[in-house]
Design an enzyme around this catalytic site. Sequence first.
Site, PDB file in Angstrom:
ATOM      1  N   ASP A 276      -7.820  -7.390   1.205  1.00  0.00           N
ATOM      2  CA  ASP A 276      -6.965  -7.392   2.386  1.00  0.00           C
ATOM      3  C   ASP A 276      -7.725  -6.743   3.524  1.00  0.00           C
ATOM      4  O   ASP A 276      -8.620  -5.922   3.303  1.00  0.00           O
ATOM      5  CB  ASP A 276      -5.665  -6.614   2.131  1.00  0.00           C
ATOM      6  CG  ASP A 276      -5.879  -5.110   2.259  1.00  0.00           C
ATOM      7  OD1 ASP A 276      -5.553  -4.549   3.325  1.00  0.00           O
ATOM      8  OD2 ASP A 276      -6.397  -4.488   1.310  1.00  0.00           O
TER       9      ASP A 276
ATOM     10  N   ASP B 100       0.865  -1.171   0.000  1.00  0.00           N
ATOM     11  CA  ASP B 100       0.000   0.000   0.000  1.00  0.00           C
ATOM     12  C   ASP B 100       0.909   1.231   0.000  1.00  0.00           C
ATOM     13  O   ASP B 100       1.929   1.270   0.682  1.00  0.00           O
ATOM     14  CB  ASP B 100      -0.871  -0.039   1.258  1.00  0.00           C
ATOM     15  CG  ASP B 100      -1.854   1.098   1.338  1.00  0.00           C
ATOM     16  OD1 ASP B 100      -1.776   2.024   0.513  1.00  0.00           O
ATOM     17  OD2 ASP B 100      -2.709   1.069   2.241  1.00  0.00           O
TER      18      ASP B 100
END
Length: 377
Positions: A272, A92
Amino acid sequence: MKFTLQVEDPASKARAGFLETSHGTIQTPIFMPVGTAGTVKAVHQRELREDIKAQIILGNTYHLYLRPGLDIIQKAGGLHGFNGWDRPILTDSGGYQVYSLAGTGRKINEEGVVFKSHIDGGVHTFTPENVMDIQRIIGADIIMAFDECTPYPCDFTYARKSMEMTHRWLARCCTRFDSTTELYGHSQTLFPIVQGSVYKDLRIQSAETIASFGREGNAIGGLSVGEPAEIMYELTEVVCDILPKDKPRYLMGVGTPANILECIALGVDMFDCVMPTRNARNGMIFTTEGVINIRNEKWKDDLSPIDANLGGYVSTFYSKAYLRHLIKSDEMLGAQIASVHNLTFYLWLVNTAREKIMAGEFIPWKKEMENKLIQRL
């Protein structure tokens, strides 16, 4: 990176495919355990591979940049070398962490974001360019574009301006990414992120813009930040109908097992969430028959396995009574057992969803599982 779509479910928009990377092939739909700081909390890499059967894990640019820092990661040969995980990794970009720093003096402008470290208060700047450079050094197989995650609720004007800036940042991310090369001999790929808060017209505009960049995969951000689940599902469906069929779709930060099943049915391939490990440490245990609060008195004398149907070492070896004792006693092993179990359940859930999609039996199984998941045992 190469994505191959194998089967589309005849009764929904669910898909099964596989994603080839330099560190291995990922079967989709897939759940990615969150390893924010280079580790999935309380879980060894061996357990991730052999017990949980994780195919890919997630790391975070913001946290890894601050600690341990880029020098040691680069000396180790990237995050794969540093933490010993030899399968795919996604990072990320730090956009969500920057969002969460609101109220700490964070400043967002066209150039990027100025923020203070949560560790020592030091001032740092993230731009689309240096976030690409940082993720090159971390060495993840899949890296995310730098974006702004808007809060919920958020007024339309702010959401539109933020989305437009995210699109401009994406163009800068692509330029920087395409002008640099990987450092460790394996390929990396860049995923753009759809934004637009809860406004359908903005989501449509953003999805169309993101798709026009023609990257190898696409992500959906800015959801699961407090909005009702029905809105999340509606916007996910709208976006999935626009994003290209022949590329993987990643819904960021989602979610509960029921959220995942519903969004698989809408056409999402990758997920996720910190929920399985965070809730595990608090005693919430997901099982194939429903959800358990292991702290409850009813489990004190229950010597049956945590989940005999699930397979996996910890789920079948340890009893509910023993796990309750460990959690109630604040023993570290309790958090470890619960975390491994919950992640095993999440991977079982998406793997079984894949099997049912391949067999044309996804929707009946989904309904059966959703009925079980609302049970509080």
